[in-house]
Design a protein around this motif. Structure first.
Motif, PDB file in Angstrom:
ATOM      1  N   ARG A 187      22.133  42.321  40.056  1.00  0.00           N
ATOM      2  CA  ARG A 187      23.543  42.201  39.701  1.00  0.00           C
ATOM      3  C   ARG A 187      24.341  41.773  40.921  1.00  0.00           C
ATOM      4  O   ARG A 187      23.985  42.108  42.050  1.00  0.00           O
ATOM      5  N   PRO A 188      25.450  41.070  40.706  1.00  0.00           N
ATOM      6  CA  PRO A 188      26.327  40.769  41.835  1.00  0.00           C
ATOM      7  C   PRO A 188      26.880  42.056  42.441  1.00  0.00           C
ATOM      8  O   PRO A 188      27.176  43.017  41.726  1.00  0.00           O
ATOM      9  N   VAL A 189      27.001  42.075  43.750  1.00  0.00           N
ATOM     10  CA  VAL A 189      27.602  43.194  44.469  1.00  0.00           C
ATOM     11  C   VAL A 189      28.863  42.672  45.141  1.00  0.00           C
ATOM     12  O   VAL A 189      28.792  41.804  46.018  1.00  0.00           O
ATOM     13  N   LEU A 190      30.012  43.181  44.732  1.00  0.00           N
ATOM     14  CA  LEU A 190      31.303  42.670  45.191  1.00  0.00           C
ATOM     15  C   LEU A 190      31.998  43.721  46.043  1.00  0.00           C
ATOM     16  O   LEU A 190      32.361  44.793  45.556  1.00  0.00           O
ATOM     17  N   THR A 191      32.175  43.423  47.309  1.00  0.00           N
ATOM     18  CA  THR A 191      32.848  44.335  48.239  1.00  0.00           C
ATOM     19  C   THR A 191      34.137  43.677  48.694  1.00  0.00           C
ATOM     20  O   THR A 191      34.139  42.809  49.569  1.00  0.00           O
ATOM     21  N   ALA A 192      35.247  44.089  48.085  1.00  0.00           N
ATOM     22  CA  ALA A 192      36.535  43.455  48.349  1.00  0.00           C
ATOM     23  C   ALA A 192      37.048  43.746  49.751  1.00  0.00           C
ATOM     24  O   ALA A 192      37.698  42.903  50.375  1.00  0.00           O
ATOM     25  N   ASP A 193      36.771  44.947  50.257  1.00  0.00           N
ATOM     26  CA  ASP A 193      37.215  45.329  51.602  1.00  0.00           C
ATOM     27  C   ASP A 193      36.082  46.111  52.252  1.00  0.00           C
ATOM     28  O   ASP A 193      35.889  47.293  51.973  1.00  0.00           O
ATOM     29  N   GLN A 198      34.731  39.550  62.189  1.00  0.00           N
ATOM     30  CA  GLN A 198      35.829  39.199  61.280  1.00  0.00           C
ATOM     31  C   GLN A 198      35.297  39.013  59.859  1.00  0.00           C
ATOM     32  O   GLN A 198      35.239  37.911  59.320  1.00  0.00           O
ATOM     33  N   VAL A 199      34.895  40.130  59.248  1.00  0.00           N
ATOM     34  CA  VAL A 199      34.408  40.108  57.875  1.00  0.00           C
ATOM     35  C   VAL A 199      35.292  41.036  57.060  1.00  0.00           C
ATOM     36  O   VAL A 199      35.255  42.255  57.239  1.00  0.00           O
ATOM     37  N   GLY A 200      36.107  40.456  56.195  1.00  0.00           N
ATOM     38  CA  GLY A 200      36.977  41.277  55.364  1.00  0.00           C
ATOM     39  C   GLY A 200      36.322  41.673  54.061  1.00  0.00           C
ATOM     40  O   GLY A 200      36.274  42.841  53.694  1.00  0.00           O
ATOM     41  N   SER A 201      35.773  40.686  53.349  1.00  0.00           N
ATOM     42  CA  SER A 201      35.099  40.941  52.078  1.00  0.00           C
ATOM     43  C   SER A 201      33.724  40.281  52.087  1.00  0.00           C
ATOM     44  O   SER A 201      33.486  39.305  52.803  1.00  0.00           O
ATOM     45  N   LEU A 202      32.834  40.837  51.278  1.00  0.00           N
ATOM     46  CA  LEU A 202      31.452  40.363  51.261  1.00  0.00           C
ATOM     47  C   LEU A 202      30.928  40.458  49.834  1.00  0.00           C
ATOM     48  O   LEU A 202      31.054  41.497  49.186  1.00  0.00           O
ATOM     49  N   LEU A 242      36.830  38.493  43.952  1.00  0.00           N
ATOM     50  CA  LEU A 242      36.656  37.285  43.155  1.00  0.00           C
ATOM     51  C   LEU A 242      37.118  37.553  41.732  1.00  0.00           C
ATOM     52  O   LEU A 242      36.970  38.664  41.221  1.00  0.00           O
ATOM     53  N   THR A 243      37.666  36.548  41.096  1.00  0.00           N
ATOM     54  CA  THR A 243      38.040  36.681  39.692  1.00  0.00           C
ATOM     55  C   THR A 243      36.770  36.666  38.836  1.00  0.00           C
ATOM     56  O   THR A 243      35.684  36.287  39.296  1.00  0.00           O
ATOM     57  N   ASP A 244      36.915  37.054  37.567  1.00  0.00           N
ATOM     58  CA  ASP A 244      35.762  37.028  36.660  1.00  0.00           C
ATOM     59  C   ASP A 244      35.194  35.611  36.551  1.00  0.00           C
ATOM     60  O   ASP A 244      33.969  35.427  36.506  1.00  0.00           O
ATOM     61  N   PRO A 294      28.957  42.911  37.359  1.00  0.00           N
ATOM     62  CA  PRO A 294      28.843  43.039  38.818  1.00  0.00           C
ATOM     63  C   PRO A 294      29.149  44.445  39.266  1.00  0.00           C
ATOM     64  O   PRO A 294      29.844  45.197  38.578  1.00  0.00           O
ATOM     65  N   GLU A 295      28.604  44.807  40.424  1.00  0.00           N
ATOM     66  CA  GLU A 295      28.853  46.102  41.006  1.00  0.00           C
ATOM     67  C   GLU A 295      29.953  45.931  42.057  1.00  0.00           C
ATOM     68  O   GLU A 295      29.758  45.271  43.071  1.00  0.00           O
ATOM     69  N   SER A 296      31.117  46.517  41.796  1.00  0.00           N
ATOM     70  CA  SER A 296      32.256  46.398  42.700  1.00  0.00           C
ATOM     71  C   SER A 296      32.364  47.632  43.556  1.00  0.00           C
ATOM     72  O   SER A 296      32.185  48.762  43.085  1.00  0.00           O
ATOM     73  N   LEU A 297      32.631  47.404  44.863  1.00  0.00           N
ATOM     74  CA  LEU A 297      32.725  48.522  45.791  1.00  0.00           C
ATOM     75  C   LEU A 297      34.108  48.528  46.428  1.00  0.00           C
ATOM     76  O   LEU A 297      34.737  47.509  46.551  1.00  0.00           O
TER      77      LEU A 297
END
Length: 243
Positions: A81-87, A106-110, A135-137, A240-243
Motif C-alpha cells: 500500500r502507499p505510505v503517505l507521510t505529510a510531515d 530538508q525533507v518535509g514530506s515523504l 497528495l490528493t486522492d 494508502p496508509e497516512s501518517l
C-alpha cells in the motif's frame, strides 16, 4: 499543458523507458508536487539497490533505509500500500532510527509506493518534498499507476541483464518449449486479465524469483500446478496508509 495531458506524457515516457533507456524517476517529477524521487529494489530476488535517483537527497533517503532496515519504502513493499507521510518531523514515532539519521535534511514530506507485479514484491518508489503537505486522492492514483508501469520496467531491465535472457532452458530451438510458454502465457493472460506482454513478464519474473527456468514454470502453469489468479493482489485496491 493540462494535468491530464502531462500525465499521459509521463505514462508514455515511463512505458518506453526500457527501449529508450531513459530515466525511471523523471516521469514522477513531471506530474507530482514533489522535489525528488528514488526507485529501489528491496531484497531477494532482485537485490537491495537504488535503481534510479533524481538527486543526491533522494539517493540518501534510499541509502539510509537500506542501512537501517526501516522506513516508508519497506512498509510500502510489505503492506503493498502507499505510505503517505505529510510531515515527517511530526509523524507518529515510527522509524525512529531513520528519522534520527535524516538529521537536519530538508525533507518535509515523504511518500512511498510499492513496486509489485502479480505475486512478486520488487521494491518501492520514494517521493520526497522539502515542504510539508500531502497528495490528493487523484495524485495518489496517478502515482500508483506510474508505479505499476515502473515495476514492469524494473523487471524488464533486470531480466535483460541476465546472460540467458530470452532463452528457454538453454534450448532456443525447442519448438515444444516455445509452444508451452505461449500456452502458459495465454493462461496467465486469462487468469489475470493482463496483456500478453505482461503475462509473459510475470512468468519470467516468477521463474527468476524462484531460480527456475521459464520452461519449468510454464509446464506447471499448463498443468495447473501454478495459478496466478490465487496469488494476484493489486496494491491499488488497498487504501494508502497516512501518517
Amino acid at each position: 499543458m493540462s494535468d491530464r495531458l502531462a500525465f499521459g506524457a509521463a505514462v508514455e515516457e515511463l512505458s518506453m523507458a526500457f527501449e529508450r533507456r531513459t530515466s525511471l524517476c523523471r516521469p514522477f517529477l513531471r506530474v507530482l508536487p514533489v522535489t525528488g524521487a528514488a526507485i529501489s529494489t528491496l531484497g531477494p530476488p532482485f537485490g537491495t539497490e537504488t535503481v534510479c535517483a533524481s538527486d543526491a537527497d533522494a539517493a540518501r533517503i534510499d541509502e539510509l533505509q537500506f542501512d537501517l532496515g526501516e522506513g516508508p519504502c519497506w512498509d510500502a513493499m510489505t503492506t503493498r500500500r502507499p505510505v503517505l507521510t505529510a510531515d515527517l518531523r511530526t509523524a507518529s514515532p515510527r522509524w525512529p532510527l531513520f528519522r534520527e539519521a535524516l538529521g537536519t535534511s530538508q525533507v518535509g514530506s515523504l511518500f512511498a509506493f510499492p513496486l509489485s507485479l502479480g505475486s512478486l514484491n520488487i521494491g518501492a518508489v520514494d517521493l520526497y518534498s522539502r515542504t510539508v503537505g500531502t497528495l490528493t486522492d487523484a495524485q495518489v492514483e496517478d502515482a500508483t499507476t506510474l508505479s505499476g508501469i515502473c515495476a514492469r520496467q524494473v523487471i524488464r531491465r533486470t531480466l535483460a541483464d541476465l546472460p540467458s535472457h530470452g532463452v528457454v532452458d538453454g534450448e532456443a530451438g525447442d519448438g515444444f518449449s516455445r509452444r508451452e510458454v505461449h500456452q502458459a502465457t495465454g493462461m496467465v493472460l486469462a487468469q489475470l486479465g493482463v496483456t500478453a506482454a505482461d503475462a509473459l513478464l510475470i512468468i519470467n519474473g516468477f521463474a527468476f524469483a524462484r531460480g527456475r527456468s521459464v520452461r519449468e514454470v510454464a509446464a506447471d502453469i499448463v498443468a495447473r500446478r501454478i495459478d496466478f489468479a490465487g496469488e494476484w493482489s493489486d496494491p491499488s485496491e488497498s487504501p494508502p496508509e497516512s501518517l
